[in-house]
Design a protein around this motif. Structure first.
Motif, PDB file in Angstrom:
ATOM      1  N   GLY A   1       0.785  -1.224   0.000  1.00 12.11           N
ATOM      2  CA  GLY A   1       0.000   0.000   0.000  1.00 12.11           C
ATOM      3  C   GLY A   1       0.818   1.276   0.000  1.00 12.11           C
ATOM      4  O   GLY A   1       0.248   2.371   0.029  1.00 12.11           O
ATOM      5  N   SER A   2       2.164   1.182  -0.035  1.00 16.23           N
ATOM      6  CA  SER A   2       3.005   2.390   0.023  1.00 16.23           C
ATOM      7  C   SER A   2       3.034   3.142  -1.298  1.00 16.23           C
ATOM      8  O   SER A   2       3.334   4.342  -1.335  1.00 16.23           O
ATOM      9  CB  SER A   2       4.432   2.010   0.407  1.00 16.23           C
ATOM     10  OG  SER A   2       5.055   1.245  -0.626  1.00 16.23           O
ATOM     11  N   GLY A   3       2.728   2.432  -2.381  1.00 19.60           N
ATOM     12  CA  GLY A   3       2.809   3.067  -3.690  1.00 19.60           C
ATOM     13  C   GLY A   3       4.227   3.220  -4.212  1.00 19.60           C
ATOM     14  O   GLY A   3       4.435   3.841  -5.263  1.00 19.60           O
ATOM     15  N   LEU A   4       5.209   2.694  -3.476  1.00 23.19           N
ATOM     16  CA  LEU A   4       6.604   2.817  -3.879  1.00 23.19           C
ATOM     17  C   LEU A   4       7.011   1.664  -4.796  1.00 23.19           C
ATOM     18  O   LEU A   4       6.451   0.573  -4.739  1.00 23.19           O
ATOM     19  CB  LEU A   4       7.509   2.830  -2.648  1.00 23.19           C
ATOM     20  CG  LEU A   4       7.304   3.984  -1.680  1.00 23.19           C
ATOM     21  CD1 LEU A   4       8.218   3.826  -0.461  1.00 23.19           C
ATOM     22  CD2 LEU A   4       7.569   5.320  -2.375  1.00 23.19           C
ATOM     23  N   LYS A   5       8.024   1.926  -5.627  1.00 15.04           N
ATOM     24  CA  LYS A   5       8.566   0.914  -6.524  1.00 15.04           C
ATOM     25  C   LYS A   5       9.792   0.279  -5.875  1.00 15.04           C
ATOM     26  O   LYS A   5      10.505   0.924  -5.091  1.00 15.04           O
ATOM     27  CB  LYS A   5       8.980   1.555  -7.848  1.00 15.04           C
ATOM     28  CG  LYS A   5       7.838   2.212  -8.611  1.00 15.04           C
ATOM     29  CD  LYS A   5       8.362   2.973  -9.821  1.00 15.04           C
ATOM     30  CE  LYS A   5       9.127   4.235  -9.399  1.00 15.04           C
ATOM     31  NZ  LYS A   5       9.530   5.063 -10.559  1.00 15.04           N
ATOM     32  N   PRO A   6      10.091  -0.982  -6.205  1.00 15.00           N
ATOM     33  CA  PRO A   6      11.334  -1.579  -5.705  1.00 15.00           C
ATOM     34  C   PRO A   6      12.535  -1.027  -6.453  1.00 15.00           C
ATOM     35  O   PRO A   6      12.418  -0.574  -7.600  1.00 15.00           O
ATOM     36  CB  PRO A   6      11.139  -3.072  -5.992  1.00 15.00           C
ATOM     37  CG  PRO A   6      10.235  -3.105  -7.185  1.00 15.00           C
ATOM     38  CD  PRO A   6       9.294  -1.935  -7.011  1.00 15.00           C
ATOM     39  N   VAL A   7      13.696  -1.034  -5.812  1.00 15.62           N
ATOM     40  CA  VAL A   7      14.955  -0.712  -6.478  1.00 15.62           C
ATOM     41  C   VAL A   7      15.421  -1.972  -7.198  1.00 15.62           C
ATOM     42  O   VAL A   7      15.543  -3.043  -6.591  1.00 15.62           O
ATOM     43  CB  VAL A   7      16.034  -0.264  -5.469  1.00 15.62           C
ATOM     44  CG1 VAL A   7      17.360  -0.016  -6.181  1.00 15.62           C
ATOM     45  CG2 VAL A   7      15.580   0.983  -4.722  1.00 15.62           C
ATOM     46  N   LEU A   8      15.673  -1.865  -8.502  1.00 17.17           N
ATOM     47  CA  LEU A   8      16.095  -3.015  -9.287  1.00 17.17           C
ATOM     48  C   LEU A   8      17.613  -3.068  -9.388  1.00 17.17           C
ATOM     49  O   LEU A   8      18.299  -2.033  -9.318  1.00 17.17           O
ATOM     50  CB  LEU A   8      15.480  -2.961 -10.680  1.00 17.17           C
ATOM     51  CG  LEU A   8      13.951  -2.981 -10.739  1.00 17.17           C
ATOM     52  CD1 LEU A   8      13.476  -2.964 -12.182  1.00 17.17           C
ATOM     53  CD2 LEU A   8      13.385  -4.180  -9.987  1.00 17.17           C
ATOM     54  N   GLY A   9      18.146  -4.271  -9.560  1.00 18.25           N
ATOM     55  CA  GLY A   9      19.584  -4.449  -9.692  1.00 18.25           C
ATOM     56  C   GLY A   9      19.938  -5.908  -9.711  1.00 18.25           C
ATOM     57  O   GLY A   9      19.123  -6.756 -10.090  1.00 18.25           O
ATOM     58  N   ASP A  10      21.151  -6.239  -9.302  1.00 22.52           N
ATOM     59  CA  ASP A  10      21.612  -7.623  -9.274  1.00 22.52           C
ATOM     60  C   ASP A  10      22.707  -7.752  -8.229  1.00 22.52           C
ATOM     61  O   ASP A  10      23.356  -6.764  -7.864  1.00 22.52           O
ATOM     62  CB  ASP A  10      22.141  -8.044 -10.640  1.00 22.52           C
ATOM     63  CG  ASP A  10      23.301  -7.201 -11.113  1.00 22.52           C
ATOM     64  OD1 ASP A  10      24.446  -7.461 -10.681  1.00 22.52           O
ATOM     65  OD2 ASP A  10      23.084  -6.273 -11.903  1.00 22.52           O
ATOM     66  N   ASP A  11      22.937  -8.964  -7.765  1.00 19.86           N
ATOM     67  CA  ASP A  11      23.916  -9.165  -6.704  1.00 19.86           C
ATOM     68  C   ASP A  11      25.252  -9.686  -7.209  1.00 19.86           C
ATOM     69  O   ASP A  11      26.151  -9.957  -6.416  1.00 19.86           O
ATOM     70  CB  ASP A  11      23.357 -10.096  -5.620  1.00 19.86           C
ATOM     71  CG  ASP A  11      22.933 -11.453  -6.177  1.00 19.86           C
ATOM     72  OD1 ASP A  11      23.040 -11.656  -7.403  1.00 19.86           O
ATOM     73  OD2 ASP A  11      22.466 -12.278  -5.383  1.00 19.86           O
ATOM     74  N   GLY A  12      25.433  -9.838  -8.521  1.00 20.48           N
ATOM     75  CA  GLY A  12      26.722 -10.269  -9.040  1.00 20.48           C
ATOM     76  C   GLY A  12      27.065 -11.692  -8.652  1.00 20.48           C
ATOM     77  O   GLY A  12      26.197 -12.538  -8.466  1.00 20.48           O
ATOM     78  N   ILE A  13      28.364 -11.957  -8.499  1.00 21.98           N
ATOM     79  CA  ILE A  13      28.797 -13.308  -8.148  1.00 21.98           C
ATOM     80  C   ILE A  13      28.687 -13.512  -6.639  1.00 21.98           C
ATOM     81  O   ILE A  13      28.684 -12.535  -5.880  1.00 21.98           O
ATOM     82  CB  ILE A  13      30.245 -13.572  -8.629  1.00 21.98           C
ATOM     83  CG1 ILE A  13      31.232 -12.630  -7.945  1.00 21.98           C
ATOM     84  CG2 ILE A  13      30.340 -13.439 -10.130  1.00 21.98           C
ATOM     85  CD1 ILE A  13      32.688 -12.908  -8.303  1.00 21.98           C
ATOM     86  N   PRO A  14      28.588 -14.744  -6.179  1.00 24.51           N
ATOM     87  CA  PRO A  14      28.426 -14.986  -4.739  1.00 24.51           C
ATOM     88  C   PRO A  14      29.491 -14.295  -3.902  1.00 24.51           C
ATOM     89  O   PRO A  14      30.676 -14.278  -4.254  1.00 24.51           O
ATOM     90  CB  PRO A  14      28.541 -16.516  -4.637  1.00 24.51           C
ATOM     91  CG  PRO A  14      28.081 -17.005  -5.964  1.00 24.51           C
ATOM     92  CD  PRO A  14      28.554 -15.990  -6.969  1.00 24.51           C
ATOM     93  N   PHE A  15      29.085 -13.720  -2.800  1.00 21.59           N
ATOM     94  CA  PHE A  15      29.875 -13.010  -1.798  1.00 21.59           C
ATOM     95  C   PHE A  15      30.514 -11.741  -2.358  1.00 21.59           C
ATOM     96  O   PHE A  15      30.295 -10.649  -1.852  1.00 21.59           O
ATOM     97  CB  PHE A  15      30.963 -13.897  -1.175  1.00 21.59           C
ATOM     98  CG  PHE A  15      31.759 -13.176  -0.107  1.00 21.59           C
ATOM     99  CD1 PHE A  15      31.207 -12.970   1.147  1.00 21.59           C
ATOM    100  CD2 PHE A  15      33.018 -12.646  -0.362  1.00 21.59           C
ATOM    101  CE1 PHE A  15      31.902 -12.273   2.136  1.00 21.59           C
ATOM    102  CE2 PHE A  15      33.720 -11.946   0.611  1.00 21.59           C
ATOM    103  CZ  PHE A  15      33.156 -11.777   1.863  1.00 21.59           C
TER     104      PHE A  15
END
Length: 469
Positions: A32-46
């Protein structure tokens, strides 16, 4: 030639750039906040995207902007980092209207052990309290006093330069400004060996924040930085009684006597912390600004001569503070250099409360990387952004007016660089004397090779061909 570490970083970056990266949200916004998620990626593990960011942070930020927009997230050493590119995005963090962003917590993982309790590593009411006291050290009369101290040192240093073809401009600028910091900031009366030891300690502390191995182990960069910090603390503590009893015009003495309008002053511990930080902030950024300005003037002889003609017309070998406004072409050349070669490529914050950036939900505890350098090189706000063109700041064009934070090498908001006028005065005073003494050019086949620490620095010392006039 690049160092082994730099070659390794580039090799790893090349590998990680092909690692599959699904687009994922940083966190789901509250219902219900009306906000969008921040998109991206986490790359390689750790490791996440660490290696590509270390290898070329500007390229990494540009690519993330093109893929995800002005607000994106990436992984790094088991952390989530939100990168901001573009004037509207950086404005949200710098203006910090809801007090959701902490500068202290943002910088702590990067440089905290070496520059803790410096003015940039403070927040909110405490930061403003310290800033009001410190502002007395950067008033107009104080700047005049610092210029009086630095002028003879600049004259002597430039007279002793061994100018020639292949002159390492960045290396020599760094040496000049480090010794100038000892003269103007510390007012050092040490002998040459003692002064060199102090300068080496300072250099070790600066490099400490750039370490890969972040542990007090052996003689690695981090450990050397900690030892450097300890030596600087010991020196400044031992000198404070004499400075409080004296009336010197150097920054160290001034901080010992500075009081705000309500009579508040710095404790001995405050003076030590602020001295160590201010020396780093002023020296490192001015070195990049001056050396790169000389480089661009070497590539653009018409601008070099334009600035020289104005310095000659002034009819003075050295500058007084009032003379800075009498050299009209130097200011846009300075601004354009800071735009293309921002001395501080990224600045950091950490969210201390859930917040939103341009309508994107960012949870508390998220590290924020503010990227003014990428912002100042995006064609969305700057026509032909990679071309060095001081005329873009002319009254007729004023391309920087597209947004209040389109040009922001000194940061913004409450943490805007307190020494910005000092830095401009220092760079312009040295450049004025250089224009009168020397002529220089950049070899036609020279390719600029940058490495990254506190800012983009030439990996090869920045060779230029320079001669006396």
């Amino acid at each position: 030639m690049p160092t082994t570490a730099k070659r390794l970083q580039k090799a790893l970056a090349a590998v990680t750039s092909h690692y599959p990266r699904p687009v994922t949200p940083l966190a789901d916004p509250p219902a219900g906040s009306g906000l969008k998620p921040v998109l991206g990626d986490d790359g390689i593990p750790f490791f996440g995207n660490t290696f590509e960011a270390l290898s070329d942070p500007l390229k990494s930020a540009m690519q993330r902007f093109e893929r995800y927009g002005p607000v994106s997230w990436s992984g790094s050493l088991n952390m989530n980092i939100v990168t901001l590119v573009g004037p509207e995005a950086v404005e949200c963090a710098w203006m910090n209207r809801d007090k959701a962003f902490s500068s202290e917590q943002g910088w702590e993982p990067m440089i905290g052990p070496f520059f803790r309790r410096g003015i940039m590593l403070m927040d909110f009411a405490e930061h403003m309290h310290h800033r009001r006291i410190m502002q007395q050290a950067f008033s107009r009369p104080r700047l005049n006093g610092y210029l009086d101290l630095m002028t003879p040192h600049i004259e002597k240093s430039l007279a002793n330069w061994d100018v020639r073809a292949g002159f390492p401009m960045y290396t020599q600028t760094k040496e000049l400004l480090l010794s100038l910091a000892s003269e103007v900031f510390v007012g050092s009366t040490l002998n040459a060996d003692e002064n060199h030891r102090l300068e080496k300690a300072f250099e070790a502390a600066v490099r400490g924040g750039q370490a890969i191995i972040r542990a007090d182990v052996g003689n690695f960069t981090w450990a050397r930085g900690l030892r450097g910090r300890e030596l600087l603390q010991q020196y400044f503590r031992s000198e404070i009684p004499a400075r409080r009893a004296g009336s010197g015009d150097d920054l160290f003495s001034v901080l010992c006597h500075s009081v705000d309008d309500e009579g508040n002053a710095f404790s001995d511990k405050d003076v030590v912390n602020h001295m160590i930080f201010v020396m780093m902030a002023a020296h490192d950024t001015s070195t990049i600004a001056l050396s790169m300005m000389v480089h661009h003037l070497g590539r653009n002889p018409q601008w070099q001569q334009r600035l020289r003609d104005e310095s000659l017309a002034l009819g003075k070998d050295t500058l007084d503070y009032d003379d800075l406004s009498a050299l009209p072409s130097m200011e846009p050349a300075f601004k354009e250099t800071l735009r293309i070669n921002a001395p501080v490529g990224m600045l950091f914050r950490k969210t201390v409360a859930d917040t939103d950036i341009l309508g994107h939900y960012v949870p508390a505890g998220t590290l924020i990387a503010i990227h003014p350098w990428a912002t100042m090189l995006r064609e969305e706000w700057w026509p032909n952004p990679t071309t060095w063109d001081p005329e873009r700041f002319s009254p007729e064009r004023r391309e920087d007016k597209v947004h209040r934070f389109a040009w922001a090498p000194f940061g913004g908001g409450a943490h805007k660089c307190i020494g910005l006028y000092f830095g401009g005065m220092e760079v312009k005073s040295i450049l004025h004397q250089m224009l009168l003494r020397f002529e220089w050019s950049v070899p036609a086949d020279y390719t600029l090779d940058l490495e990254y620490g506190t800012g983009p620095t030439p990996a090869d010392g920045l060779p230029i061909d320079i001669r006396r006039r």
